[in-house]
Motif scaffolding. Sequence first.
Motif, PDB file in Angstrom:
ATOM      1  N   LEU A   9       0.856  -1.180   0.000  1.00  0.00           N
ATOM      2  CA  LEU A   9       0.000   0.000   0.000  1.00  0.00           C
ATOM      3  C   LEU A   9       0.896   1.235   0.000  1.00  0.00           C
ATOM      4  O   LEU A   9       1.257   1.766   1.049  1.00  0.00           O
ATOM      5  N   LYS A  10       1.266   1.656  -1.206  1.00  0.00           N
ATOM      6  CA  LYS A  10       2.210   2.760  -1.354  1.00  0.00           C
ATOM      7  C   LYS A  10       1.542   4.090  -1.017  1.00  0.00           C
ATOM      8  O   LYS A  10       0.489   4.413  -1.547  1.00  0.00           O
ATOM      9  N   LEU A  12       0.697   4.959   2.178  1.00  0.00           N
ATOM     10  CA  LEU A  12      -0.123   4.858   3.388  1.00  0.00           C
ATOM     11  C   LEU A  12       0.699   5.328   4.592  1.00  0.00           C
ATOM     12  O   LEU A  12       1.509   4.586   5.130  1.00  0.00           O
ATOM     13  N   ASN A  13       0.467   6.571   5.005  1.00  0.00           N
ATOM     14  CA  ASN A  13       1.212   7.145   6.114  1.00  0.00           C
ATOM     15  C   ASN A  13       0.354   7.374   7.352  1.00  0.00           C
ATOM     16  O   ASN A  13       0.848   7.837   8.371  1.00  0.00           O
ATOM     17  N   ALA A  18      -4.737   2.816   8.529  1.00  0.00           N
ATOM     18  CA  ALA A  18      -4.255   1.441   8.337  1.00  0.00           C
ATOM     19  C   ALA A  18      -5.051   0.467   9.196  1.00  0.00           C
ATOM     20  O   ALA A  18      -5.389  -0.633   8.756  1.00  0.00           O
ATOM     21  N   PHE A  38       2.194  -1.931   9.159  1.00  0.00           N
ATOM     22  CA  PHE A  38       2.231  -0.498   8.839  1.00  0.00           C
ATOM     23  C   PHE A  38       3.656  -0.018   8.600  1.00  0.00           C
ATOM     24  O   PHE A  38       3.885   0.872   7.778  1.00  0.00           O
ATOM     25  N   GLY A  41       4.214  -0.947   5.140  1.00  0.00           N
ATOM     26  CA  GLY A  41       3.123  -0.635   4.222  1.00  0.00           C
ATOM     27  C   GLY A  41       2.631  -1.868   3.478  1.00  0.00           C
ATOM     28  O   GLY A  41       2.189  -1.777   2.337  1.00  0.00           O
ATOM     29  N   VAL A  71      -3.674   6.335  -1.941  1.00  0.00           N
ATOM     30  CA  VAL A  71      -2.805   5.176  -1.747  1.00  0.00           C
ATOM     31  C   VAL A  71      -2.903   4.227  -2.939  1.00  0.00           C
ATOM     32  O   VAL A  71      -4.000   3.923  -3.413  1.00  0.00           O
ATOM     33  N   ASN A 218       7.983   7.881   6.297  1.00  0.00           N
ATOM     34  CA  ASN A 218       8.727   7.322   5.154  1.00  0.00           C
ATOM     35  C   ASN A 218      10.207   7.164   5.468  1.00  0.00           C
ATOM     36  O   ASN A 218      10.830   6.173   5.083  1.00  0.00           O
ATOM     37  N   ARG A 221      10.549   4.190   7.658  1.00  0.00           N
ATOM     38  CA  ARG A 221      10.438   2.956   6.876  1.00  0.00           C
ATOM     39  C   ARG A 221      11.737   2.661   6.137  1.00  0.00           C
ATOM     40  O   ARG A 221      12.190   1.519   6.082  1.00  0.00           O
TER      41      ARG A 221
END
Length: 730
Positions: A9-10, A12-13, A18, A38, A41, A71, A218, A221
Amino acid sequence: MANDIKLLLKGLNCANCAVKIEKRINNLEEVSEANMNFSLGIITIQPIKESESEKIINKVKNIVKELEPGVIVSKYRRDGNNLKRYNVKFKENNTHLNKIDSSKNLKKSKSLATNKFIKFFNQENMMSIIGIILYIIAMIFREDTYLNISVFILSYVLIGGNVLKIAFKNILRGEVFDENFLMSIATLGALAIGEYPEAVGVMIFYKIGELLQGYAVNKSRKSITSLMNIRPEYANVLTKNGERTVSPKQVKVGDLIIVKPGERIPLDGIIVEGEGLIDTSALTGESIPREVYKNDDILSGSINLNSVIKIKVTKNFGESTISKILDMVENASNKKAPTEQFITKFSKKYTPIVVFLAISVAIIPPIIISEAEFSNWLYRALIFLVISCPCALVISVPLGLFAGIGGASKKGILVKGGNYLEALKNTDTVVFDKTGTLTKGIFEVTEVNAVDINKEELLKFAALAESFSNHPIAQSIVRAYNGNFDKNDVNNYEELSGHGVKAIIKGKEVVFGNFKLMQDIGIKCERENKLGTVIYASIDGEYKGNLLITDQIKETSKEAIKKLKSLGIRKIVMLSGDNKKVAEKVSKDLGIDEFESELLPVDKVLKVEKLISNKKSNGKVIFVGDGINDAPVLARADIGIAMGGIGSDAAIEAADVILMKDDPLSLVQAIKVGKKTNSILWQNIIFSLLVKIFVLVLGALGMANMWEAVFADVGVTLIAVLNSMRALKA
């Protein structure tokens, strides 16, 4: 599972979103279970029927489109860096890794930078920038004229238009307690009571905060996933037509591969030619290079440092060490920790409670207090709405846990789930297997005591009898015999678990094992009281002597026991299949509290069960074994820990934590990581709640404005995310 669906799921912040996505997918009738990671993602979905996978994916896309329109949903492919996709071209170099053309890398970097620049100045951001300019102009000419008020309202629409749009769509879908809705109501309420500058300013602060929050998530991540950048991209396979560069997934068991200096070893195998140094830090966290020679086993993910080596592949890529490590780290978030489960439940109640309080603050005081102004109390209530989003809590806990798991993997500690990482901090009792865990497990035959037989002949019979066993003691006997022997001389081989082996060798009935086995088969002999493992021999029903086999304690075992006690571990126990004299000496030398000797694998399970049932606290009982024959007891303990067990499929299946380094001190590190990660989680929870409660109280008393409220929401979230990243260095 093999038929699991993994979706990326690009973009999704939003952690709260989520949670909603995960809940909606779990409610699908075609889905058995769905778990959102999460931190990466990624959502992993177990379909009830494999044939309905495409149907589920389409439904997931619709759910995500409804809840988070920006997303992008796509199938997750860990092997996305394959050769075809990037069209990798290699340059031969005698001493360095084959490199991608540097000019292409430069062009690619420039292209990415340009794309990021264009992406930032998209339509929504451009409208926000224009809105901010108008807001500044309106603030300069701060007058209550219709023109100035119109400029404020126009800037508000330009900046917060997308927030209002999403909030309206979510209301139609029944998603009332959504951060967009809450922020919209709060700022629209401020506009309604004439707080134009503050309404627009708060929306600006919120948008900037969301942008920074997305950036922080991001970056987090990337920091976590950088620990997983150990996947080999290619393998040099030797074919009839020469060397060929292919994806590791195309290599088969039995193929020969060449690994050059600087290259990552792509698959597990055995060295058939060459020797040198390899860097295993990606697997074990050990910085010192390891020497490898011909016939040594070698694990994928290591880096060849200084020579060309030829390897015969023993496992395909899906079963290789590196693949198993990546699977474990990726799927670690599927097993939720108690703290994460608590926060998920708490966040569902927190928002409605704060919203209810906001309504009470807006309505009750003006009714019961004669001089109270409704607009004043409404403003205070709007502050409650801004603070009512639980993002700081919902984001920081899974990020912190995954960062802790990532940090542990960097040290060569593989934790299968956040629940196990959290449980490590509550360790009360540690139970060690002896051989291969506290001792080196490298046995040597130090005595051959023959009775009515030649020593060399007795040793040959022993080597033949033990030649089919993988047990370290059996292998030490085979090594001790220097002569040649033919395995075809062995018939009716049978391994007697925990006792020994028996077979027909050259027509003779041969039995090698412990004293109890001799008693069971009616062989009369004296019990040897020696410091070591005694293997008794029977040939055609007659006692023929014994072999004495000794082991050595690991250099770090004593230090590990001492440090475990300093961490507050109440009891340390050692279980061994060895004789009492050996077990007693090892236990005494290491400072272990209790020991049990002469145990079969099933006896170890019973002893651990007894420790679990007799414990007086809620603390966990850990069992640490070498993974060779400890699978049953690893599975039974509260937390099963396999030491150096990545090569054992049984250990990987049964253990909850795997220590890649064959070192008892790794257990100390694992417990420390668990304690530090849990400490960070509760720092975030307590800090977030205290700030929110403090601002709520100030807001109710009329001593706080919306700026403080936005900080209590977005600002606290940013601080919590940054604090969570400390777990990477746990």
